[in-house]
Design a protein around this motif. Structure first.
Motif, PDB file in Angstrom:
ATOM      1  N   TYR A 133       3.556  -5.664 -47.190  1.00 16.83           N
ATOM      2  CA  TYR A 133       4.969  -5.572 -47.522  1.00 16.83           C
ATOM      3  C   TYR A 133       5.554  -6.972 -47.597  1.00 16.83           C
ATOM      4  O   TYR A 133       5.400  -7.768 -46.680  1.00 16.83           O
ATOM      5  N   VAL A 134       6.218  -7.280 -48.713  1.00 13.67           N
ATOM      6  CA  VAL A 134       6.820  -8.599 -48.892  1.00 13.67           C
ATOM      7  C   VAL A 134       8.321  -8.516 -49.128  1.00 13.67           C
ATOM      8  O   VAL A 134       8.964  -9.538 -49.327  1.00 13.67           O
ATOM      9  N   GLY A 135       8.884  -7.314 -49.111  1.00 15.67           N
ATOM     10  CA  GLY A 135      10.326  -7.157 -49.282  1.00 15.67           C
ATOM     11  C   GLY A 135      10.756  -7.247 -50.732  1.00 15.67           C
ATOM     12  O   GLY A 135       9.948  -7.362 -51.641  1.00 15.67           O
ATOM     13  N   ASP A 136      12.047  -7.179 -50.929  1.00 13.31           N
ATOM     14  CA  ASP A 136      12.597  -7.237 -52.282  1.00 13.31           C
ATOM     15  C   ASP A 136      12.221  -8.537 -52.966  1.00 13.31           C
ATOM     16  O   ASP A 136      12.136  -9.559 -52.304  1.00 13.31           O
ATOM     17  N   PRO A 137      12.020  -8.590 -54.255  1.00 11.48           N
ATOM     18  CA  PRO A 137      12.004  -7.483 -55.197  1.00 11.48           C
ATOM     19  C   PRO A 137      10.618  -6.871 -55.382  1.00 11.48           C
ATOM     20  O   PRO A 137      10.489  -5.805 -55.941  1.00 11.48           O
ATOM     21  N   ASP A 138       9.581  -7.547 -54.920  1.00 14.52           N
ATOM     22  CA  ASP A 138       8.222  -7.063 -55.180  1.00 14.52           C
ATOM     23  C   ASP A 138       7.777  -5.932 -54.265  1.00 14.52           C
ATOM     24  O   ASP A 138       6.899  -5.166 -54.615  1.00 14.52           O
ATOM     25  N   TRP A 139       8.331  -5.823 -53.103  1.00  9.16           N
ATOM     26  CA  TRP A 139       8.037  -4.814 -52.097  1.00  9.16           C
ATOM     27  C   TRP A 139       6.629  -4.917 -51.544  1.00  9.16           C
ATOM     28  O   TRP A 139       6.443  -5.243 -50.409  1.00  9.16           O
ATOM     29  N   TRP A 140       5.630  -4.600 -52.349  1.00  8.33           N
ATOM     30  CA  TRP A 140       4.246  -4.573 -51.881  1.00  8.33           C
ATOM     31  C   TRP A 140       3.386  -5.471 -52.763  1.00  8.33           C
ATOM     32  O   TRP A 140       3.382  -5.336 -53.970  1.00  8.33           O
ATOM     33  N   GLU A 141       2.644  -6.366 -52.129  1.00 11.27           N
ATOM     34  CA  GLU A 141       1.743  -7.273 -52.843  1.00 11.27           C
ATOM     35  C   GLU A 141       0.306  -6.854 -52.563  1.00 11.27           C
ATOM     36  O   GLU A 141      -0.082  -6.678 -51.405  1.00 11.27           O
ATOM     37  N   CYS A 142      -0.478  -6.683 -53.619  1.00 13.32           N
ATOM     38  CA  CYS A 142      -1.902  -6.410 -53.455  1.00 13.32           C
ATOM     39  C   CYS A 142      -2.580  -7.755 -53.223  1.00 13.32           C
ATOM     40  O   CYS A 142      -2.693  -8.563 -54.128  1.00 13.32           O
ATOM     41  N   TYR A 143      -2.987  -8.020 -51.975  1.00 13.39           N
ATOM     42  CA  TYR A 143      -3.555  -9.325 -51.656  1.00 13.39           C
ATOM     43  C   TYR A 143      -5.077  -9.336 -51.643  1.00 13.39           C
ATOM     44  O   TYR A 143      -5.686 -10.399 -51.561  1.00 13.39           O
ATOM     45  N   LEU A 144      -5.692  -8.165 -51.730  1.00 12.74           N
ATOM     46  CA  LEU A 144      -7.142  -8.119 -51.843  1.00 12.74           C
ATOM     47  C   LEU A 144      -7.538  -6.833 -52.562  1.00 12.74           C
ATOM     48  O   LEU A 144      -7.117  -5.751 -52.166  1.00 12.74           O
ATOM     49  N   ALA A 153     -19.511  -6.820 -47.666  1.00  6.92           N
ATOM     50  CA  ALA A 153     -18.806  -7.637 -48.657  1.00  6.92           C
ATOM     51  C   ALA A 153     -17.294  -7.529 -48.457  1.00  6.92           C
ATOM     52  O   ALA A 153     -16.568  -8.523 -48.600  1.00  6.92           O
ATOM     53  N   THR A 154     -16.822  -6.345 -48.098  1.00  8.67           N
ATOM     54  CA  THR A 154     -15.394  -6.152 -47.857  1.00  8.67           C
ATOM     55  C   THR A 154     -14.951  -6.932 -46.626  1.00  8.67           C
ATOM     56  O   THR A 154     -13.906  -7.587 -46.638  1.00  8.67           O
ATOM     57  N   VAL A 155     -15.739  -6.872 -45.567  1.00  7.15           N
ATOM     58  CA  VAL A 155     -15.414  -7.628 -44.350  1.00  7.15           C
ATOM     59  C   VAL A 155     -15.337  -9.118 -44.669  1.00  7.15           C
ATOM     60  O   VAL A 155     -14.376  -9.797 -44.276  1.00  7.15           O
ATOM     61  N   GLU A 156     -16.311  -9.636 -45.391  1.00  9.66           N
ATOM     62  CA  GLU A 156     -16.320 -11.073 -45.717  1.00  9.66           C
ATOM     63  C   GLU A 156     -15.139 -11.454 -46.606  1.00  9.66           C
ATOM     64  O   GLU A 156     -14.513 -12.503 -46.397  1.00  9.66           O
ATOM     65  N   ALA A 157     -14.831 -10.636 -47.591  1.00  7.39           N
ATOM     66  CA  ALA A 157     -13.689 -10.923 -48.471  1.00  7.39           C
ATOM     67  C   ALA A 157     -12.386 -10.903 -47.670  1.00  7.39           C
ATOM     68  O   ALA A 157     -11.509 -11.757 -47.875  1.00  7.39           O
ATOM     69  N   PHE A 158     -12.245  -9.956 -46.759  1.00 11.56           N
ATOM     70  CA  PHE A 158     -11.052  -9.891 -45.914  1.00 11.56           C
ATOM     71  C   PHE A 158     -10.966 -11.126 -45.024  1.00 11.56           C
ATOM     72  O   PHE A 158      -9.900 -11.733 -44.893  1.00 11.56           O
ATOM     73  N   ARG A 159     -12.072 -11.520 -44.412  1.00 10.46           N
ATOM     74  CA  ARG A 159     -12.086 -12.722 -43.571  1.00 10.46           C
ATOM     75  C   ARG A 159     -11.637 -13.952 -44.366  1.00 10.46           C
ATOM     76  O   ARG A 159     -10.827 -14.742 -43.889  1.00 10.46           O
ATOM     77  N   GLU A 160     -12.188 -14.114 -45.553  1.00 13.79           N
ATOM     78  CA  GLU A 160     -11.813 -15.260 -46.383  1.00 13.79           C
ATOM     79  C   GLU A 160     -10.339 -15.209 -46.752  1.00 13.79           C
ATOM     80  O   GLU A 160      -9.645 -16.229 -46.716  1.00 13.79           O
ATOM     81  N   ARG A 161      -9.854 -14.031 -47.091  1.00 11.99           N
ATOM     82  CA  ARG A 161      -8.467 -13.893 -47.545  1.00 11.99           C
ATOM     83  C   ARG A 161      -7.454 -14.214 -46.457  1.00 11.99           C
ATOM     84  O   ARG A 161      -6.396 -14.756 -46.729  1.00 11.99           O
ATOM     85  N   ILE A 162      -7.780 -13.890 -45.206  1.00 15.80           N
ATOM     86  CA  ILE A 162      -6.816 -14.160 -44.126  1.00 15.80           C
ATOM     87  C   ILE A 162      -7.053 -15.499 -43.427  1.00 15.80           C
ATOM     88  O   ILE A 162      -6.366 -15.829 -42.474  1.00 15.80           O
ATOM     89  N   GLY A 163      -8.007 -16.291 -43.921  1.00 12.86           N
ATOM     90  CA  GLY A 163      -8.242 -17.609 -43.345  1.00 12.86           C
ATOM     91  C   GLY A 163      -9.040 -17.587 -42.055  1.00 12.86           C
ATOM     92  O   GLY A 163      -8.872 -18.456 -41.200  1.00 12.86           O
ATOM     93  N   PHE A 164      -9.946 -16.642 -41.917  1.00 16.64           N
ATOM     94  CA  PHE A 164     -10.751 -16.507 -40.710  1.00 16.64           C
ATOM     95  C   PHE A 164     -11.611 -17.749 -40.451  1.00 16.64           C
ATOM     96  O   PHE A 164     -11.814 -18.137 -39.315  1.00 16.64           O
ATOM     97  N   TYR A 165     -12.110 -18.371 -41.513  1.00 17.89           N
ATOM     98  CA  TYR A 165     -13.038 -19.497 -41.367  1.00 17.89           C
ATOM     99  C   TYR A 165     -12.315 -20.830 -41.363  1.00 17.89           C
ATOM    100  O   TYR A 165     -12.951 -21.867 -41.446  1.00 17.89           O
ATOM    101  N   GLY A 166     -11.027 -20.842 -41.261  1.00 14.29           N
ATOM    102  CA  GLY A 166     -10.268 -22.097 -41.254  1.00 14.29           C
ATOM    103  C   GLY A 166      -9.130 -22.009 -42.239  1.00 14.29           C
ATOM    104  O   GLY A 166      -9.079 -21.152 -43.107  1.00 14.29           O
ATOM    105  N   GLY A 167      -8.185 -22.861 -42.048  1.00 12.83           N
ATOM    106  CA  GLY A 167      -7.036 -22.848 -42.934  1.00 12.83           C
ATOM    107  C   GLY A 167      -5.914 -21.957 -42.435  1.00 12.83           C
ATOM    108  O   GLY A 167      -4.883 -21.844 -43.064  1.00 12.83           O
ATOM    109  N   GLY A 168      -6.131 -21.313 -41.304  1.00 11.37           N
ATOM    110  CA  GLY A 168      -5.051 -20.513 -40.698  1.00 11.37           C
ATOM    111  C   GLY A 168      -4.887 -19.153 -41.310  1.00 11.37           C
ATOM    112  O   GLY A 168      -5.479 -18.840 -42.339  1.00 11.37           O
ATOM    113  N   PRO A 169      -4.087 -18.339 -40.669  1.00 10.77           N
ATOM    114  CA  PRO A 169      -3.869 -16.979 -41.157  1.00 10.77           C
ATOM    115  C   PRO A 169      -3.071 -16.960 -42.454  1.00 10.77           C
ATOM    116  O   PRO A 169      -2.211 -17.790 -42.671  1.00 10.77           O
ATOM    117  N   ALA A 170      -3.409 -15.982 -43.302  1.00 12.71           N
ATOM    118  CA  ALA A 170      -2.692 -15.830 -44.572  1.00 12.71           C
ATOM    119  C   ALA A 170      -1.838 -14.601 -44.520  1.00 12.71           C
ATOM    120  O   ALA A 170      -2.090 -13.682 -43.811  1.00 12.71           O
TER     121      ALA A 170
END
Length: 170
Positions: A133-144, A153-170
């Motif tokens: 949820y990102v609020g108005d006007p987009d409401w919901w963002e598909c981030y993965l 593969a899903t676990v690894e893609a999720f880890r990368e997307r949220i910055g599990f290996y560095g770079g902080g949470p997304a």
């Protein structure tokens, strides 16, 4: 009154006998609903397992649909661990309609910034689509969006997307 299932239907109000349905049609209706519920439960467990691989199993809880622990009627899975935000996840199967988006947005608008409300959609034969949820006007963002049903593969893609290996949470 019984049939080949061995169940005595009698006047059981749980059997949808209206609309001129026969007992066989009622049994099929009950089996179809059970199958849908089984799929939903399986998808909720998989979502909890994916989050558990990142947050740690002890930091993820699959909320019981029949308990009173979810007064907002939104949370299927809850995950909490620093440095990531608390994730309230609603798990859907195959669809996240415009009506669902409006309905869930109305429920989650009251959460503060420490909570990340998400909807995870498990699409048959394709994989997961993760929305936040990102609020108005987009409401919901598909981030993965996955094009595979492969769990690892899903676990690894999720880890990368949220910055599990560095770079902080997304």
């Amino acid at each position: 009154m019984s049939n080949d299932t061995g169940y005595d239907f009698g006047d059981d109000p749980g059997v949808p006998r209206g609309e001129g349905r026969s007992i066989e049609e009622c049994v099929e209706h009950m089996r179809a609903n059970a199958s849908t519920n089984d799929k939903g439960d399986r998808n909720e467990r998989e979502a909890a397992d994916i989050l558990g691989r990142v947050y740690g199993k002890g930091n993820v809880d699959k909320v019981d649909a029949y308990s009173n622990s979810d007064p907002l009627r939104f949370i299927d899975v809850l995950a909490a661990k620093d440095p990531w935000p608390v994730r309230f996840v609603q798990v859907k199967t195959n669809r996240f309609t415009a009506k669902d988006k409006l309905d869930y947005a109305a429920r989650v608008e009251r959460f503060d910034g420490s909570v990340c409300p998400e909807v995870w959609v498990r699409v048959d034969y394709e994989g997961w689509r993760l929305y936040r949820y990102v609020g108005d006007p987009d409401w919901w963002e598909c981030y993965l969006e996955m094009d595979t049903c492969d769990y690892d593969a899903t676990v690894e893609a999720f880890r990368e997307r949220i910055g599990f290996y560095g770079g902080g949470p997304a």
